[in-house]
Design a protein around this motif. Structure first.
Motif, PDB file in Angstrom:
ATOM      1  N   THR A   1       0.819  -1.216   0.000  1.00  0.00           N
ATOM      2  CA  THR A   1       0.000   0.000   0.000  1.00  0.00           C
ATOM      3  C   THR A   1       0.847   1.257   0.000  1.00  0.00           C
TER       4      THR A   1
ATOM      5  N   SER B   1      -7.374  -2.062   5.819  1.00  0.00           N
ATOM      6  CA  SER B   1      -6.159  -2.377   5.055  1.00  0.00           C
ATOM      7  C   SER B   1      -6.483  -2.587   3.585  1.00  0.00           C
TER       8      SER B   1
ATOM      9  N   LEU C   1      -7.364   0.858   1.999  1.00  0.00           N
ATOM     10  CA  LEU C   1      -6.161   1.642   1.738  1.00  0.00           C
ATOM     11  C   LEU C   1      -5.367   1.058   0.572  1.00  0.00           C
TER      12      LEU C   1
ATOM     13  N   SER D   1      -4.494   3.095  -2.671  1.00  0.00           N
ATOM     14  CA  SER D   1      -3.107   3.136  -3.126  1.00  0.00           C
ATOM     15  C   SER D   1      -3.013   2.792  -4.607  1.00  0.00           C
TER      16      SER D   1
END
Length: 217
Positions: free
Chosen positions: A139, A197, A200, A204
């Motif tokens: 990420t 997670s 993100l 990303s």
């Protein structure tokens, strides 16, 4: 796309084999400890997290190979969409982590056979932290390297590791403040941390696509 993903696996072939050997060694240590120590379940969670983190770091290896071979310069000239190049990197990262997930599960089977029991709480901890941390490496690492260049891989790797740890502890602190029930905290933390997670990771990917589209030959 398949060719790009295959190329990403070629880059980490040696490291992948080494990681498999290290995973086998970890499983053996866990097995030996399981036969002799009553508190071996604590090692169980850290072993799972460590294995997942190891496979997640294969993304770093692939980027390092790009830097060494100057592939990051050459791939800009390929007759493929730039978005496909970025997509292949992120899919490869997910595949590395998926391999780590299955290997970590396989590594605890001998432990269960020997001890006759397994602490699901520790397994849950290992999977949650391991998956989240492995995702965090890609990420933060991929867009940072695209932005600052492959010559700063080591620095960006350090930043990514620190960012991943800060994300874990920061999220843990917020959830602990919001929820007082201990069992509820555990459930919310694990589900929410993995969901965050993944979110993100997707953001990303979008950022990396934007950076790569503007990258000059």
């Amino acid at each position: 796309m398949k060719g790009l993903i295959r190329n990403n696996f070629y880059k980490v072939e040696g490291s992948l084999k080494s990681t498999l050997l290290i995973s086998a060694a970890c499983a053996l240590v866990l097995l030996l400890v399981g036969k002799t120590a009553e508190s071996s379940n604590y090692l169980l969670g850290f072993t799972i997290a460590g294995i997942l983190g190891g496979y997640g770091s294969l993304t770093v290896t692939a980027i390092q190979q790009d830097a060494a071979s100057k592939w990051d310069k050459f791939e800009l000239t390929l007759p493929v969409r730039r978005k496909d190049v970025v997509t292949a990197r992120y899919i490869s990262s997910l595949l590395y982590i998926l391999i780590g997930f299955f290997i970590s599960i396989l590594s605890i089977l001998p432990f269960y056979i020997v001890t006759g029991s397994i602490d699901l709480e520790r397994v849950g901890f290992g999977l949650t932290f391991g998956l989240g941390f492995a995702l965090a490496i890609s990420t933060f690492m991929i867009p940072l390297v695209m932005l600052f260049g492959t010559d700063k891989v080591e620095s960006m790797m350090l930043v990514s590791v620190i960012a991943g740890l800060l994300l874990l502890y920061g999220y843990n602190m917020i959830v602990t403040l919001l929820f007082k029930n201990a069992s509820l905290i555990t459930f919310v933390f694990r589900i929410g941390y993995i969901a965050l997670s993944l979110l993100l990771f997707f953001l990303s990917y979008l950022i990396s696509c934007g950076i790569y589209k503007k990258k000059e030959l």
